[in-house]
Design a protein around this motif. Sequence first.
Motif, PDB file in Angstrom:
ATOM      1  N   TRP A   1       5.536   5.323   5.954  1.00  0.00           N
ATOM      2  CA  TRP A   1       6.913   6.167   5.349  1.00  0.00           C
ATOM      3  C   TRP A   1       6.671   6.208   3.901  1.00  0.00           C
ATOM      4  CZ3 TRP A   1      10.714   4.860   1.830  1.00  0.00           C
ATOM      5  CH2 TRP A   1      11.791   5.718   1.846  1.00  0.00           C
ATOM      6  N   VAL A   2       6.448   5.089   2.891  1.00  0.00           N
ATOM      7  CA  VAL A   2       6.156   5.197   1.720  1.00  0.00           C
ATOM      8  C   VAL A   2       5.080   6.108   1.039  1.00  0.00           C
ATOM      9  CG1 VAL A   2       7.181   2.876   1.236  1.00  0.00           C
ATOM     10  CG2 VAL A   2       4.901   3.143   1.378  1.00  0.00           C
ATOM     11  N   LEU A   3       4.254   6.286   2.027  1.00  0.00           N
ATOM     12  CA  LEU A   3       3.199   7.241   1.753  1.00  0.00           C
ATOM     13  C   LEU A   3       3.456   8.580   1.884  1.00  0.00           C
ATOM     14  CD1 LEU A   3      -0.021   4.909   3.199  1.00  0.00           C
ATOM     15  CD2 LEU A   3       0.759   5.591   0.362  1.00  0.00           C
ATOM     16  N   GLN A   4       4.831   9.033   2.661  1.00  0.00           N
ATOM     17  CA  GLN A   4       5.025  10.211   2.566  1.00  0.00           C
ATOM     18  C   GLN A   4       5.673  10.798   1.467  1.00  0.00           C
ATOM     19  OE1 GLN A   4       4.334  11.404   5.961  1.00  0.00           O
ATOM     20  NE2 GLN A   4       3.488   9.415   5.770  1.00  0.00           N
ATOM     21  N   ASN A   5       6.057   9.827   0.399  1.00  0.00           N
ATOM     22  CA  ASN A   5       6.522  10.279  -0.827  1.00  0.00           C
ATOM     23  C   ASN A   5       5.339  10.957  -1.599  1.00  0.00           C
ATOM     24  OD1 ASN A   5       7.362  10.336  -3.736  1.00  0.00           O
ATOM     25  ND2 ASN A   5       9.062   9.136  -3.061  1.00  0.00           N
ATOM     26  N   ASP A   6       5.168  12.189  -2.228  1.00  0.00           N
ATOM     27  CA  ASP A   6       3.955  12.445  -2.687  1.00  0.00           C
ATOM     28  C   ASP A   6       3.980  11.914  -4.451  1.00  0.00           C
ATOM     29  OD1 ASP A   6       5.888  13.847  -4.272  1.00  0.00           O
ATOM     30  OD2 ASP A   6       5.385  15.939  -3.659  1.00  0.00           O
ATOM     31  N   ASN A   7       4.626  11.209  -4.434  1.00  0.00           N
ATOM     32  CA  ASN A   7       4.768  10.610  -6.086  1.00  0.00           C
ATOM     33  C   ASN A   7       3.915   9.102  -6.057  1.00  0.00           C
ATOM     34  OD1 ASN A   7       6.605   9.137  -8.535  1.00  0.00           O
ATOM     35  ND2 ASN A   7       4.997  10.651  -9.068  1.00  0.00           N
ATOM     36  N   VAL A   8       3.949   8.746  -4.557  1.00  0.00           N
ATOM     37  CA  VAL A   8       3.348   7.297  -4.358  1.00  0.00           C
ATOM     38  C   VAL A   8       1.748   7.625  -4.051  1.00  0.00           C
ATOM     39  CG1 VAL A   8       3.021   5.394  -2.777  1.00  0.00           C
ATOM     40  CG2 VAL A   8       5.409   6.552  -3.376  1.00  0.00           C
ATOM     41  N   ALA A   9       1.137   6.894  -5.027  1.00  0.00           N
ATOM     42  CA  ALA A   9      -0.299   6.962  -4.902  1.00  0.00           C
ATOM     43  C   ALA A   9      -1.053   5.867  -3.946  1.00  0.00           C
ATOM     44  CB  ALA A   9      -1.090   6.701  -6.388  1.00  0.00           C
TER      45      ALA A   9
ATOM     46  N   ALA B   1      -2.842   4.301   7.013  1.00  0.00           N
ATOM     47  CA  ALA B   1      -3.509   5.300   6.084  1.00  0.00           C
ATOM     48  C   ALA B   1      -3.589   6.616   6.598  1.00  0.00           C
ATOM     49  CB  ALA B   1      -4.757   4.890   5.506  1.00  0.00           C
ATOM     50  N   GLY B   2      -3.391   7.671   6.117  1.00  0.00           N
ATOM     51  CA  GLY B   2      -3.632   9.142   6.678  1.00  0.00           C
ATOM     52  C   GLY B   2      -2.441   9.592   7.508  1.00  0.00           C
ATOM     53  N   VAL B   3      -1.563   8.866   8.162  1.00  0.00           N
ATOM     54  CA  VAL B   3      -0.530   9.211   8.897  1.00  0.00           C
ATOM     55  C   VAL B   3       0.409  10.069   8.324  1.00  0.00           C
ATOM     56  CG1 VAL B   3       1.487   8.234  10.340  1.00  0.00           C
ATOM     57  CG2 VAL B   3      -0.855   6.944  10.072  1.00  0.00           C
ATOM     58  N   LYS B   4       0.559  11.214   8.861  1.00  0.00           N
ATOM     59  CA  LYS B   4       1.818  12.116   8.640  1.00  0.00           C
ATOM     60  C   LYS B   4       2.923  12.240   9.618  1.00  0.00           C
ATOM     61  CE  LYS B   4       3.531  15.762   6.641  1.00  0.00           C
ATOM     62  NZ  LYS B   4       4.199  15.656   5.382  1.00  0.00           N
ATOM     63  N   LEU B   5       4.073  11.774   8.969  1.00  0.00           N
ATOM     64  CA  LEU B   5       5.298  11.478   9.852  1.00  0.00           C
ATOM     65  C   LEU B   5       6.046  13.008   9.853  1.00  0.00           C
ATOM     66  CD1 LEU B   5       6.731   8.368   8.602  1.00  0.00           C
ATOM     67  CD2 LEU B   5       5.350   8.494  10.546  1.00  0.00           C
ATOM     68  N   GLU B   6       6.587  13.308  11.124  1.00  0.00           N
ATOM     69  CA  GLU B   6       7.203  14.534  11.277  1.00  0.00           C
ATOM     70  C   GLU B   6       8.662  14.315  10.620  1.00  0.00           C
ATOM     71  OE1 GLU B   6       5.688  17.031  12.517  1.00  0.00           O
ATOM     72  OE2 GLU B   6       4.075  15.965  13.014  1.00  0.00           O
ATOM     73  N   ASP B   7       9.017  15.392  10.284  1.00  0.00           N
ATOM     74  CA  ASP B   7      10.295  15.628   9.729  1.00  0.00           C
ATOM     75  C   ASP B   7      11.318  15.064  10.467  1.00  0.00           C
ATOM     76  OD1 ASP B   7       9.442  16.553   7.335  1.00  0.00           O
ATOM     77  OD2 ASP B   7       9.974  18.961   7.923  1.00  0.00           O
ATOM     78  N   THR B   8      11.497  15.370  11.747  1.00  0.00           N
ATOM     79  CA  THR B   8      12.299  14.499  12.718  1.00  0.00           C
ATOM     80  C   THR B   8      12.039  13.131  12.829  1.00  0.00           C
ATOM     81  OG1 THR B   8      10.648  14.824  14.534  1.00  0.00           O
ATOM     82  CG2 THR B   8      12.224  16.785  14.189  1.00  0.00           C
TER      83      THR B   8
ATOM     84  N   ILE C   1      -7.825   6.018  -6.257  1.00  0.00           N
ATOM     85  CA  ILE C   1      -7.652   4.831  -5.656  1.00  0.00           C
ATOM     86  C   ILE C   1      -7.238   4.627  -4.209  1.00  0.00           C
ATOM     87  CG2 ILE C   1      -6.778   3.892  -7.844  1.00  0.00           C
ATOM     88  CD1 ILE C   1      -3.806   3.930  -6.418  1.00  0.00           C
ATOM     89  N   SER C   2      -7.487   3.416  -3.564  1.00  0.00           N
ATOM     90  CA  SER C   2      -7.289   3.594  -1.998  1.00  0.00           C
ATOM     91  C   SER C   2      -5.789   3.695  -1.771  1.00  0.00           C
ATOM     92  CB  SER C   2      -7.959   2.580  -1.407  1.00  0.00           C
ATOM     93  OG  SER C   2      -7.673   1.240  -1.839  1.00  0.00           O
ATOM     94  N   GLU C   3      -5.205   4.580  -0.820  1.00  0.00           N
ATOM     95  CA  GLU C   3      -3.556   4.581  -0.731  1.00  0.00           C
ATOM     96  C   GLU C   3      -3.127   3.151  -0.179  1.00  0.00           C
ATOM     97  OE1 GLU C   3      -2.798   7.982   1.612  1.00  0.00           O
ATOM     98  OE2 GLU C   3      -3.037   7.165   3.491  1.00  0.00           O
ATOM     99  N   ILE C   4      -3.959   2.779   0.792  1.00  0.00           N
ATOM    100  CA  ILE C   4      -3.584   1.172   0.916  1.00  0.00           C
ATOM    101  C   ILE C   4      -4.176   0.254  -0.203  1.00  0.00           C
ATOM    102  CG2 ILE C   4      -3.556  -0.545   2.564  1.00  0.00           C
ATOM    103  CD1 ILE C   4      -1.727   1.703   3.464  1.00  0.00           C
TER     104      ILE C   4
END
Length: 336
Positions: free
Chosen positions: A272-280, A299-306, A13-16
């Motif tokens: 932010w919610v899409l950083q959770n690997d259980n969120v499809a 979509a596709g954004v990777k947030l840094e740990d900082t 499915i589309s992540e958005i």
Amino acid sequence: MEFRYLGNSGLKISEITYGNWLTHGSQVENDVATKCVQAALDAGISTFDTADVYANTKAETVLGDALKGERRESLEIFTKVYWPTGPGGKNDTGLSRKHIMESINGSLQRLQTDYVDLYQAHRYDTETPLEETMTAFADVVRQGKALYIGVSEWTADQIREGVKLAKELNIQLISSQPQYSMLWRVIEDEVVPTSKELGVSQIVWSPIAQGVLTGKYQPGQKPPEGSRAADEKGGADMIKRFMNDDVLTRVQKLKPIADEAGLSMAQLAVAWVLQNDNVAAALVGASRPEQVAENVKAAGVKLEDTQLKAIDEALGDIVERDPGKTKETSPQSRVA
């Protein structure tokens, strides 16, 4: 657009994902709703989520009309059953076999499709045996009217029991649809670990906290005219838990974090919610086509740990984490 598997299944499915809860059939005119759906398709969104209760069935009708002419095999269409529809009679609600069987037929007719990809229990029904509910869902799947089964706002224990019965009935319960955002993290301690264990993904609603995480609500000021918080018919009751100066002041501290990431505050919230690997998928709605185009940029954004740490520090102790809120905010008896 990025795509993710839904649960332990082969369905992508589309992540958005486009949701039409508070807009189609109620807040916006049908022609605008159709333009929003077209904007979603143009942005690469292939997954659309609705429910029979939204605008008392009108939202499904609007979505069905908006998707008419699209290649059905290229879409994933989700809907739900539980809340009262029609005149709200004694059997017009809940997860009884009668209501499920009648509701799926109505939803398919309004959506103008032979099947939905995902049919979801919109809440847990405390007054119907779970065996009855899951058997009815199994029959819906075997009749070809739904491909997969999901739930919404179920507790970890309820999900576990539902998955167990689904396996016994040889059907796939693959998703959970909870509220989840930077401000509302009640699924993290119990629902998410249980779901990971059982092969269930989250499709999260309200990732922007009904608009609060856009930053448009300022502490000490009245909500902007036309906003959700100012609309008693369009979600003001849902948003009021966040509409206090403590929360709004903390939310304003997210702006420099969003600026640093090159995102709007809304995009930061969805990312932010899409950083959770259980969120499809993150469900986003829109009252204007341009809102869809903006939200898709998450979509596709990777947030840094900082950046994730800075978000936690900015929000501090205003974040709701109590897993008991899932049950507390769900109906304890059928609403008739």
